[in-house]
Design a protein around this motif. Structure first.
Motif, PDB file in Angstrom:
ATOM      1  N   UNK A 206       0.795  -1.221   0.000  1.00 24.17           N
ATOM      2  CA  UNK A 206       0.000   0.000   0.000  1.00 24.17           C
ATOM      3  C   UNK A 206       0.829   1.274   0.000  1.00 24.17           C
ATOM      4  N   UNK A 207       2.172   1.154  -0.090  1.00 25.04           N
ATOM      5  CA  UNK A 207       3.009   2.338   0.130  1.00 25.04           C
ATOM      6  C   UNK A 207       2.671   3.475  -0.831  1.00 25.04           C
TER       7      UNK A 207
ATOM      8  N   UNK B 126       0.187   8.560  -1.776  1.00 23.60           N
ATOM      9  CA  UNK B 126      -0.568   9.470  -2.655  1.00 23.60           C
ATOM     10  C   UNK B 126      -1.805  10.011  -1.926  1.00 23.60           C
ATOM     11  N   UNK B 127      -2.452   9.143  -1.130  1.00 23.81           N
ATOM     12  CA  UNK B 127      -3.613   9.575  -0.337  1.00 23.81           C
ATOM     13  C   UNK B 127      -3.207  10.708   0.606  1.00 23.81           C
ATOM     14  N   UNK B 128      -2.068  10.543   1.289  1.00 24.66           N
ATOM     15  CA  UNK B 128      -1.588  11.580   2.201  1.00 24.66           C
ATOM     16  C   UNK B 128      -1.228  12.853   1.441  1.00 24.66           C
ATOM     17  N   UNK B 129      -0.583  12.693   0.284  1.00 22.75           N
ATOM     18  CA  UNK B 129      -0.189  13.866  -0.507  1.00 22.75           C
ATOM     19  C   UNK B 129      -1.410  14.638  -0.994  1.00 22.75           C
ATOM     20  N   UNK B 130      -2.435  13.904  -1.439  1.00 26.70           N
ATOM     21  CA  UNK B 130      -3.645  14.566  -1.935  1.00 26.70           C
ATOM     22  C   UNK B 130      -4.309  15.419  -0.859  1.00 26.70           C
TER      23      UNK B 130
ATOM     24  N   UNK C  83       0.851   1.135   5.439  1.00 21.89           N
ATOM     25  CA  UNK C  83       1.839   1.414   4.407  1.00 21.89           C
ATOM     26  C   UNK C  83       2.264   0.203   3.572  1.00 21.89           C
ATOM     27  N   UNK C  84       2.061  -1.014   4.073  1.00 28.38           N
ATOM     28  CA  UNK C  84       2.665  -2.146   3.365  1.00 28.38           C
ATOM     29  C   UNK C  84       1.682  -3.290   3.130  1.00 28.38           C
ATOM     30  N   UNK C  85       2.153  -4.518   3.120  1.00 26.91           N
ATOM     31  CA  UNK C  85       1.340  -5.638   2.648  1.00 26.91           C
ATOM     32  C   UNK C  85       1.233  -6.752   3.688  1.00 26.91           C
TER      33      UNK C  85
END
Length: 364
Positions: free
Chosen positions: A17-18, A23-27, A133-135
């Motif tokens: 999910x990194x 990108x979710x945080x950046x948006x 953040x990850x899998x």
């Protein structure tokens, strides 16, 4: 039971999910807040470990006090790195592995089994971080490691000189429950809650926006005034002869080609750009740039989209629609973007008719 098994199967198949979560945080402008929070937690753990040096159940002897000092220093440095350096996938993985080792060594430094088990509870926070953040594969490895360390930490309560089976089973059980429940439930719930959002706004293969997501977010990039110094660009990208790639090499190679193309698009776009996959091999970018830089941008696009050693070899036909006229009060954002898309799409087909592997631009 069947529903639980199906839910676990969905959880296990989750990709890393990194990029998606970053990108979710950046948006939402939350990257800095995330870095401050995680860095502050790491820094705080370093301070706590230093304080433990003065505890009666803390590290005893030169060796364990040296280990404690090394771990606390590493935590302080990790906190500073989180604050000062951009978040990358490599640093994220390094942080996870380093944190697990630091927790294990911190537990070993304490002489009291209850203090060791309390230290092991911190594994839950790392599991929660992995959930976002990850899998699941990394999560499973983390949980196996945390379980072994927790059992070792409470071993003396079960088989030591002052065995207390009731206390040992209770404390080890509570610690393991905390370590397991928080990250696993977090990751499963995230998978469930994000399913609708992913389906409705994001392309599941590339993590880019889909057509609906692009439409919903277009207002954000169109909001600034449009002029020659800040033109609005709609770029349409279509891979040349993509059906032939699927037919000759199979859909797995086709999917890899789509993912590679998505990554390359991000090489020449700005952080504020909106990137969407709107069809099988068709991508759309909404970008802002000075009108005078469009020619240079076209050259950058061509250089970024094609690789000399691509297997299979790929190229792209690209159309650009450029608007320098301000938006009028009567114009809806969707209508304006749709009009630009039609122009860019027409330019892209012109490039394709002329043999492909070209960029064509039109001013609106």
């Amino acid at each position: 039971m069947k529903a639980l098994i199906e839910l676990l199967a969905v959880w296990w198949r989750l990709p890393d999910q990194f990029n998606t979560f970053l990108r979710y945080l950046e948006d939402r402008g939350l990257v800095v807040a995330c870095r401050l929070l995680v860095g502050g937690t790491a820094f705080g753990m370093g301070v706590i470990l230093i304080v433990m040096r003065w505890s009666e159940v803390g590290p005893q002897g030169t060796f364990w006090r040296s280990v404690n000092l090394a771990i606390s220093s590493a935590c302080l440095v990790a906190g500073v790195i989180w604050w000062l350096r951009p978040l990358t996938r490599l640093w994220s993985y390094t942080f996870v592995f380093g944190s697990d080792i630091a927790i294990a060594l911190s537990a070993a430094c304490d002489i009291d089994p209850l203090a060791r088990l309390l230290c092991c509870v911190v594994f839950a926070s790392i599991g929660g971080y992995i959930a976002f953040f990850h899998n699941p594969k990394l999560q499973l490895g983390h949980l196996v490691f945390a379980t072994l360390v927790t059992l070792a930490a409470g071993w003396s309560l079960l088989f030591g000189d002052n065995t207390d089976w009731g206390l040992g089973i209770a404390k080890i059980g509570v610690t393991l429950a905390t370590i397991y429940v928080i990250p696993v439930v977090s990751q499963i719930m995230l998978a469930m809650f994000s399913s609708d959002a992913t389906t409705s706004e994001l392309d599941p293969l590339t993590g880019l926006l889909n057509r609906r997501g692009l439409s919903r977010r277009a207002t954000a990039i169109v909001g600034d005034e449009i002029n020659e110094l800040n033109a609005l660009l709609v770029v349409v990208i279509d891979l040349d002869r993509f059906k032939k790639i699927n037919d000759l090499h199979g859909h797995d190679i086709g999917d890899s080609t789509i993912i590679r193309t998505a990554l390359r698009i991000q090489l020449w776009t700005s952080k504020s750009a909106l990137i969407a996959r709107v069809g099988g091999d068709e991508f759309v970018v909404l970008e802002r740039a000075p009108f005078g830089s469009v020619a240079k941008l076209s050259t950058r696009i061509s250089a970024a989209m094609n690789g000399d050693n691509d297997v299979p070899e790929t190229s792209a036909s690209i159309g650009i629609a450029i608007r320098t006229v301000p938006q009028t009060s009567e114009e809806a954002v969707d209508d304006m973007v749709a009009a630009l898309f039609r122009v860019a799409d027409s330019a892209m087909y012109q490039a394709k008719r002329e043999g492909g592997n070209q960029v064509r631009a039109s001013i609106v």
